[in-house]
Motif scaffolding. Structure first.
Motif, short mmCIF file in Angstrom:
data_model
loop_
_atom_site.label_atom_id
_atom_site.label_comp_id
_atom_site.label_asym_id
_atom_site.label_seq_id
_atom_site.Cartn_x
_atom_site.Cartn_y
_atom_site.Cartn_z
N SER A 81 -4.60 9.35 -2.64
CA SER A 81 -4.62 8.09 -3.39
C SER A 81 -3.84 7.04 -2.62
N CYS A 82 -4.28 5.80 -2.77
CA CYS A 82 -3.57 4.67 -2.18
C CYS A 82 -3.42 3.61 -3.26
N ALA A 83 -2.19 3.42 -3.71
CA ALA A 83 -1.91 2.37 -4.69
C ALA A 83 -1.81 1.05 -3.96
N LEU A 122 0.86 -1.18 0.00
CA LEU A 122 0.00 0.00 0.00
C LEU A 122 0.89 1.23 0.00
N ALA A 123 0.58 2.19 -0.85
CA ALA A 123 1.40 3.40 -0.92
C ALA A 123 0.50 4.60 -1.12
N ASN A 131 -4.72 -1.84 -7.83
CA ASN A 131 -5.92 -1.08 -7.59
C ASN A 131 -5.57 0.22 -6.89
N THR A 132 -6.45 1.18 -7.01
CA THR A 132 -6.23 2.47 -6.36
C THR A 132 -7.45 2.84 -5.54
N HIS A 154 -12.78 3.76 -5.43
CA HIS A 154 -11.67 2.95 -5.87
C HIS A 154 -11.78 2.63 -7.35
N THR A 155 -10.66 2.32 -7.93
CA THR A 155 -10.61 1.80 -9.30
C THR A 155 -9.88 0.47 -9.27
#
Length: 130
Positions: free
Chosen positions: A21-23, A4-5, A81-82, A72-73
Motif C-alpha cells: 500500500s502507498c498512502a 507518500l508512505a 488516496n491509497t 487505487h482508492t
C-alpha cells in the motif's frame, strides 16, 4: 505538501503473494502519474507498474505482467488516496525495496521510466525466500 508512505512489505515464500500500500496525500491522483519501483541490492531502481493519469491506464514491466496489479482508492475529498500493488506468484529475484513515486501529468504514457518522478516514499522491504 505531497507525501507518500509505503507499507505492507515483509517476507513471503516463493509462489506467495503480498499486497503493498502507498498512502498518498497532498495531491490529486487525477493530475499525477503514480508508479511502483523496486531496487534490489546492488541493482538499479526499476519500474514495476504505473498508472498514467493522462490515459487512465495501467502499465507493467514485462517481468511482472499477469502477476502484479496496480489499483487505487480515492477519498471523498480527494486529499488522501491509497495506491496498491498486488503481487502474486513471487520469486526470489523480486526481493527488493519497493517504492511508490508520483509525478505531475504531462509526461505521456511511458510512466515506467524515472523521468519526472519528484515525489518518493521511503520504501518497504520485500523478501522472497523459502
Amino acid at each position: 505538501q505531497v507525501q507518500l508512505a509505503e507499507s505492507g512489505g515483509g517476507s513471503v515464500q516463493p509462489g506467495g503473494s503480498l499486497r503493498l500500500s502507498c498512502a498518498a496525500s497532498g495531491f490529486t491522483l487525477d493530475y499525477y502519474d503514480i508508479a511502483w519501483f523496486r531496487q534490489a541490492a546492488g541493482e538499479e531502481r526499476e519500474g514495476v507498474s504505473c498508472r498514467s493519469s493522462s490515459f487512465g491506464t495501467a502499465y507493467y514491466a514485462d517481468a511482472v505482467k499477469g502477476r502484479f496489479t496496480i489499483s487505487h482508492t480515492i477519498s471523498r475529498d480527494n486529499t488522501k488516496n491509497t495506491v496498491y500493488l498486488q503481487m502474486n506468484s513471487q520469486n526470489a529475484e523480486e526481493t527488493a525495496v519497493y517504492y511508490c513515486a508520483a509525478r505531475p501529468r504531462g509526461y505521456g504514457s511511458r510512466c515506467l521510466t524515472h523521468l519526472g518522478y519528484i515525489y518518493w516514499g521511503q520504501g518497504t522491504q520485500v523478501t522472497v525466500s523459502s
